[in-house]
Scaffold this motif. Structure first.
Motif, PDB file in Angstrom:
ATOM      1  N   TYR A 194     -10.409   4.756 -11.853  1.00 52.38           N
ATOM      2  CA  TYR A 194      -9.686   4.322 -10.649  1.00 52.38           C
ATOM      3  C   TYR A 194      -9.898   2.839 -10.398  1.00 52.38           C
ATOM      4  O   TYR A 194     -10.947   2.288 -10.740  1.00 52.38           O
ATOM      5  CB  TYR A 194     -10.196   5.068  -9.410  1.00 52.38           C
ATOM      6  CG  TYR A 194      -9.995   6.557  -9.474  1.00 52.38           C
ATOM      7  CD1 TYR A 194      -8.860   7.152  -8.947  1.00 52.38           C
ATOM      8  CD2 TYR A 194     -10.957   7.358 -10.089  1.00 52.38           C
ATOM      9  CE1 TYR A 194      -8.669   8.525  -9.020  1.00 52.38           C
ATOM     10  CE2 TYR A 194     -10.771   8.744 -10.171  1.00 52.38           C
ATOM     11  CZ  TYR A 194      -9.629   9.313  -9.637  1.00 52.38           C
ATOM     12  OH  TYR A 194      -9.444  10.669  -9.714  1.00 52.38           O
ATOM     13  N   ILE A 195      -8.902   2.227  -9.740  1.00 58.13           N
ATOM     14  CA  ILE A 195      -9.096   0.862  -9.244  1.00 58.13           C
ATOM     15  C   ILE A 195      -9.103   0.940  -7.717  1.00 58.13           C
ATOM     16  O   ILE A 195      -8.130   1.390  -7.104  1.00 58.13           O
ATOM     17  CB  ILE A 195      -7.980  -0.077  -9.736  1.00 58.13           C
ATOM     18  CG1 ILE A 195      -7.973  -0.141 -11.270  1.00 58.13           C
ATOM     19  CG2 ILE A 195      -8.157  -1.474  -9.149  1.00 58.13           C
ATOM     20  CD1 ILE A 195      -6.790  -0.870 -11.859  1.00 58.13           C
ATOM     21  N   TRP A 219      -0.586   0.518  -1.173  1.00 56.30           N
ATOM     22  CA  TRP A 219      -1.381  -0.549  -1.801  1.00 56.30           C
ATOM     23  C   TRP A 219      -2.879  -0.298  -1.646  1.00 56.30           C
ATOM     24  O   TRP A 219      -3.656  -0.628  -2.543  1.00 56.30           O
ATOM     25  CB  TRP A 219      -1.083  -1.907  -1.153  1.00 56.30           C
ATOM     26  CG  TRP A 219       0.298  -2.433  -1.351  1.00 56.30           C
ATOM     27  CD1 TRP A 219       1.224  -2.034  -2.285  1.00 56.30           C
ATOM     28  CD2 TRP A 219       0.930  -3.473  -0.577  1.00 56.30           C
ATOM     29  NE1 TRP A 219       2.380  -2.759  -2.140  1.00 56.30           N
ATOM     30  CE2 TRP A 219       2.229  -3.649  -1.102  1.00 56.30           C
ATOM     31  CE3 TRP A 219       0.529  -4.265   0.492  1.00 56.30           C
ATOM     32  CZ2 TRP A 219       3.126  -4.581  -0.608  1.00 56.30           C
ATOM     33  CZ3 TRP A 219       1.419  -5.203   0.998  1.00 56.30           C
ATOM     34  CH2 TRP A 219       2.705  -5.358   0.459  1.00 56.30           C
ATOM     35  N   SER A 220      -3.272   0.235  -0.484  1.00 55.46           N
ATOM     36  CA  SER A 220      -4.707   0.301  -0.208  1.00 55.46           C
ATOM     37  C   SER A 220      -5.385   1.531  -0.810  1.00 55.46           C
ATOM     38  O   SER A 220      -6.604   1.625  -0.781  1.00 55.46           O
ATOM     39  CB  SER A 220      -4.961   0.223   1.297  1.00 55.46           C
ATOM     40  OG  SER A 220      -4.158   1.165   1.950  1.00 55.46           O
ATOM     41  N   LYS A 221      -4.607   2.463  -1.331  1.00 52.70           N
ATOM     42  CA  LYS A 221      -5.198   3.648  -1.968  1.00 52.70           C
ATOM     43  C   LYS A 221      -5.802   3.295  -3.311  1.00 52.70           C
ATOM     44  O   LYS A 221      -5.254   2.462  -4.035  1.00 52.70           O
ATOM     45  CB  LYS A 221      -4.082   4.677  -2.223  1.00 52.70           C
ATOM     46  CG  LYS A 221      -3.805   5.553  -1.051  1.00 52.70           C
ATOM     47  CD  LYS A 221      -2.980   6.745  -1.498  1.00 52.70           C
ATOM     48  CE  LYS A 221      -2.506   7.503  -0.276  1.00 52.70           C
ATOM     49  NZ  LYS A 221      -1.094   7.701  -0.239  1.00 52.70           N
ATOM     50  N   PRO A 222      -6.887   3.990  -3.704  1.00 57.51           N
ATOM     51  CA  PRO A 222      -7.390   3.786  -5.069  1.00 57.51           C
ATOM     52  C   PRO A 222      -6.294   4.190  -6.060  1.00 57.51           C
ATOM     53  O   PRO A 222      -5.598   5.187  -5.855  1.00 57.51           O
ATOM     54  CB  PRO A 222      -8.575   4.747  -5.147  1.00 57.51           C
ATOM     55  CG  PRO A 222      -8.942   5.048  -3.743  1.00 57.51           C
ATOM     56  CD  PRO A 222      -7.714   4.924  -2.924  1.00 57.51           C
ATOM     57  N   HIS A 277     -10.628  -7.571  -3.703  1.00 60.17           N
ATOM     58  CA  HIS A 277     -11.316  -7.449  -4.982  1.00 60.17           C
ATOM     59  C   HIS A 277     -10.912  -6.097  -5.559  1.00 60.17           C
ATOM     60  O   HIS A 277     -10.876  -5.100  -4.848  1.00 60.17           O
ATOM     61  CB  HIS A 277     -12.835  -7.511  -4.773  1.00 60.17           C
ATOM     62  CG  HIS A 277     -13.583  -7.003  -5.955  1.00 60.17           C
ATOM     63  ND1 HIS A 277     -13.500  -7.608  -7.190  1.00 60.17           N
ATOM     64  CD2 HIS A 277     -14.392  -5.925  -6.121  1.00 60.17           C
ATOM     65  CE1 HIS A 277     -14.234  -6.941  -8.057  1.00 60.17           C
ATOM     66  NE2 HIS A 277     -14.786  -5.910  -7.437  1.00 60.17           N
ATOM     67  N   HIS A 278     -10.591  -6.075  -6.850  1.00 67.52           N
ATOM     68  CA  HIS A 278     -10.181  -4.806  -7.464  1.00 67.52           C
ATOM     69  C   HIS A 278     -11.354  -4.222  -8.231  1.00 67.52           C
ATOM     70  O   HIS A 278     -11.714  -4.709  -9.298  1.00 67.52           O
ATOM     71  CB  HIS A 278      -8.945  -5.024  -8.344  1.00 67.52           C
ATOM     72  CG  HIS A 278      -7.744  -5.404  -7.542  1.00 67.52           C
ATOM     73  ND1 HIS A 278      -7.393  -6.704  -7.255  1.00 67.52           N
ATOM     74  CD2 HIS A 278      -6.841  -4.634  -6.894  1.00 67.52           C
ATOM     75  CE1 HIS A 278      -6.325  -6.716  -6.485  1.00 67.52           C
ATOM     76  NE2 HIS A 278      -5.969  -5.472  -6.250  1.00 67.52           N
ATOM     77  N   LYS A 307      -5.125   5.463  -9.672  1.00 64.50           N
ATOM     78  CA  LYS A 307      -5.663   6.157 -10.854  1.00 64.50           C
ATOM     79  C   LYS A 307      -5.095   5.487 -12.107  1.00 64.50           C
ATOM     80  O   LYS A 307      -3.897   5.204 -12.176  1.00 64.50           O
ATOM     81  CB  LYS A 307      -5.242   7.623 -10.798  1.00 64.50           C
ATOM     82  CG  LYS A 307      -5.962   8.477 -11.804  1.00 64.50           C
ATOM     83  CD  LYS A 307      -5.907   9.964 -11.421  1.00 64.50           C
ATOM     84  CE  LYS A 307      -6.792  10.764 -12.341  1.00 64.50           C
ATOM     85  NZ  LYS A 307      -6.139  11.327 -13.493  1.00 64.50           N
ATOM     86  N   VAL A 308      -5.957   5.231 -13.067  1.00 65.75           N
ATOM     87  CA  VAL A 308      -5.489   4.657 -14.348  1.00 65.75           C
ATOM     88  C   VAL A 308      -6.007   5.529 -15.488  1.00 65.75           C
ATOM     89  O   VAL A 308      -6.811   6.435 -15.264  1.00 65.75           O
ATOM     90  CB  VAL A 308      -5.978   3.186 -14.525  1.00 65.75           C
ATOM     91  CG1 VAL A 308      -5.329   2.261 -13.529  1.00 65.75           C
ATOM     92  CG2 VAL A 308      -7.486   3.072 -14.434  1.00 65.75           C
ATOM     93  N   LYS A 309      -5.569   5.256 -16.697  1.00 66.26           N
ATOM     94  CA  LYS A 309      -5.998   6.061 -17.844  1.00 66.26           C
ATOM     95  C   LYS A 309      -7.474   5.826 -18.143  1.00 66.26           C
ATOM     96  O   LYS A 309      -8.025   4.778 -17.810  1.00 66.26           O
ATOM     97  CB  LYS A 309      -5.182   5.661 -19.066  1.00 66.26           C
ATOM     98  CG  LYS A 309      -3.772   6.186 -19.042  1.00 66.26           C
ATOM     99  CD  LYS A 309      -3.090   5.841 -20.342  1.00 66.26           C
ATOM    100  CE  LYS A 309      -1.662   6.328 -20.330  1.00 66.26           C
ATOM    101  NZ  LYS A 309      -0.916   5.813 -21.468  1.00 66.26           N
ATOM    102  N   SER A 310      -8.085   6.773 -18.838  1.00 68.99           N
ATOM    103  CA  SER A 310      -9.450   6.562 -19.334  1.00 68.99           C
ATOM    104  C   SER A 310      -9.369   6.404 -20.844  1.00 68.99           C
ATOM    105  O   SER A 310      -8.469   6.956 -21.486  1.00 68.99           O
ATOM    106  CB  SER A 310     -10.334   7.755 -19.010  1.00 68.99           C
ATOM    107  OG  SER A 310     -10.643   7.772 -17.640  1.00 68.99           O
ATOM    108  N   ALA A 311     -10.323   5.676 -21.389  1.00 72.41           N
ATOM    109  CA  ALA A 311     -10.323   5.467 -22.840  1.00 72.41           C
ATOM    110  C   ALA A 311     -10.713   6.764 -23.543  1.00 72.41           C
ATOM    111  O   ALA A 311     -11.401   7.621 -22.968  1.00 72.41           O
ATOM    112  CB  ALA A 311     -11.297   4.356 -23.192  1.00 72.41           C
TER     113      ALA A 311
END
Ligand code: NAD
Length: 456
Positions: free
Chosen positions: A99-100, A81-84, A424-425, A86-90
């Motif tokens: 990253y979140i 949970w505490s790791k950043p 906070h994300h 990775k999400v897609k980029s536009a």
């Protein structure tokens, strides 16, 4: 005490050291919390017995056990949970990575009610610790033995600059609310929820409000009546009805009403005995004021089961009311006691409309074998959460968000939800420096035309 700024300054300084953000420190703290709960199980049970006459069984099932499960679940998942994330980029941001980053808010305030005083103090605290915050915990003044014990356990486990307990009543809380916190997590009644939100607004502090309300329970004509009766009797009279998600009133289909009531009476006697005052194991009403309030409800409608009270013990036996009107006092506020009004319906739409006339409930329960009826109710009534063919149990799952909607509250927790509530994300885009797409710059020829090819 005139002001609470001193302990808060110390917590802020401690937070700034970054120690609470260290995942190993968080895990160590959760482990310590689990250990102190486990090693003081007997004291916790004794305090709950003194404050509420809670039986050891209920104390373990609905307070201690839930917390140990939440801690186990958080320890198992916290690294992930505490790791950043990775999400897609536009498409227009080609070359970058996104990253979140979950980050703790800082110093948080947790305000707890009296009905599950241990669970509702420590369950949010587990989230606050997991997310890396410092915390101030304000337990309820109505359960003095338990609140004192909570304070002692926290004091012997954590330094006050990390986690501290401040005891006191509404006046203390009002003073506390003058301070600036980074997050406020409140569990309690709707009217006090409004006070909390107003105070938080002055500092623009985000809040979670875990409130209450009147939670309906519907028994349809195709329900397994015996099982429904047993599960409703359990969920309603657990903690003598002083449960935020207890069924507040029943809506039973006219065709099965009489048969269901017979089963419900049997179930009450089977689970809670013939005379609860003698068994010694039935939770009492928390205070004389609440007892008197509940006693007035016994005058509404017709008592068809129970109805006896014992003023010395502050106890009211499981009671069923029929012939109640929607205008009676018992239907004007959350009952929060062992009194259950029963309405009947044969027109589903009218029943749904009646529920929808009221504020959105914290919970709703449907007893039926029919998928269509289940879906109809789920699609036409907004409520915090609930069960099909059960009561109360949804709140003990770490996989389900637990919280209200509308007047029954805002925000949800349990499991990963508890970590998320206190985090906070932070959205972060990491850009490449190996090239620089010209697309964003306006000073090129055909700049708008090219931009439109990318962003349509
Ligand atoms: P409450 O709102 O009276 O008190 C909750 C807390 O707020 C206590 O710590 C109390 O000291 C403090 N408080 C009371 N009055 C205040 C004021 N004017 N200003 C600032 N702080 C104040 O609630 P309660 O009687 O302890 O608990 C019962 C209520 O809580 C019910 O409505 C129940 O449905 C709700 N509840 C909700 C959940 C949930 O998870 N959604 C769980 C348990 C109870």
């Amino acid at each position: 005490m005139e002001s609470f700024s001193e302990p808060l300054v110390k917590q802020r300084e401690f937070f700034q050291t970054g120690k609470t953000k260290d995942v190993a420190y968080r895990m160590q703290s959760l482990t310590k919390l689990g250990q102190v709960i486990r090693s003081h199980e007997a004291e916790i049970m004794a305090a709950l017995k003194k404050d509420l006459n809670k039986s050891d069984f209920e104390a373990y099932m609905s307070e201690i056990g839930i917390l140990l499960e939440e801690i186990r679940f958080a320890l198992k998942n916290l690294k992930k949970w505490s790791k950043p994330q990775k999400v897609k980029s536009a498409l227009a941001q080609v070359g970058s990575k996104s990253y979140i980053y979950p980050e703790p808010y800082g110093v948080v305030l947790i305000i707890a009610p009296w009905n599950y005083p241990v669970q509702l103090s420590f369950a949010p605290l587990i989230g606050a610790i997991a997310a890396g915050n410092c915390a101030v915990l304000k337990p309820s003044e109505l359960t003095p033995e338990t609140s004192k014990l909570i304070s002692e356990l926290i004091e012997k486990t954590f330094p006050p600059e990390y986690i501290t307990v401040l005891q006191g009543d509404a006046e203390t809380t009002k003073l506390l609310l003058k301070e600036k916190f980074d997050y406020i997590f409140f569990t309690g009644s709707v009217p006090v929820g409004k006070v909390i939100m107003e105070a938080a607004a002055k500092h623009l502090t985000p809040v979670t409000l875990e409130l209450g309300g009147k939670s309906p329970c519907i028994v349809h004509k195709d329900a397994n009546l015996k099982l429904a009766a047993k599960r409703i009797a359990w969920g309603k009279f657990l903690n003598a009805g002083q449960t935020c998600v207890a069924p507040d009133y029943l809506y039973v289909h006219r065709e099965v009403r009489d048969e269901f009531i017979v089963s419900l009476k049997d179930a009450i006697t089977e689970i809670y005995s013939e005379v609860v005052f003698k068994s010694g194991n039935f939770t009492r009403i928390v205070s004389e004021r609440h007892f008197k309030r509940l006693v007035t409800f016994l005058e509404d409608g017709k008592i068809i089961h129970g109805g006896r009270k014992n003023t010395d013990l502050l106890s009211i036996e499981p009671t069923l009311l029929s012939d109640v009107s929607w205008d009676d006092p018992v239907m004007q506020e959350e009952i929060f006691g062992p009194i259950l009004p029963i309405f009947e319906y044969d027109n589903e739409v009218a029943m749904i409309n009646k529920i929808n006339e009221r504020p959105k409930p914290l919970a709703l329960y449907i007893f039926t074998e029919g998928m269509d009826f289940q879906e109809t109710i789920l699609n036409s009534i907004s409520f915090g959460g609930g069960c099909i063919n059960d009561t109360v149990f949804h709140l003990s799952s770490p996989y389900l968000p637990f919280g209200g909607v509308g007047e029954s509250g805002m925000g949800a927790y349990h499991g990963k939800g508890s970590f998320d509530v206190f985090s906070h994300h932070k959205g972060i885009l990491k850009q490449t420096t190996t090239f620089d797409l010209p697309l964003r710059y306006p000073h090129r020829k055909n700049a708008l035309k090219q931009l439109k090819q990318f962003i349509k």
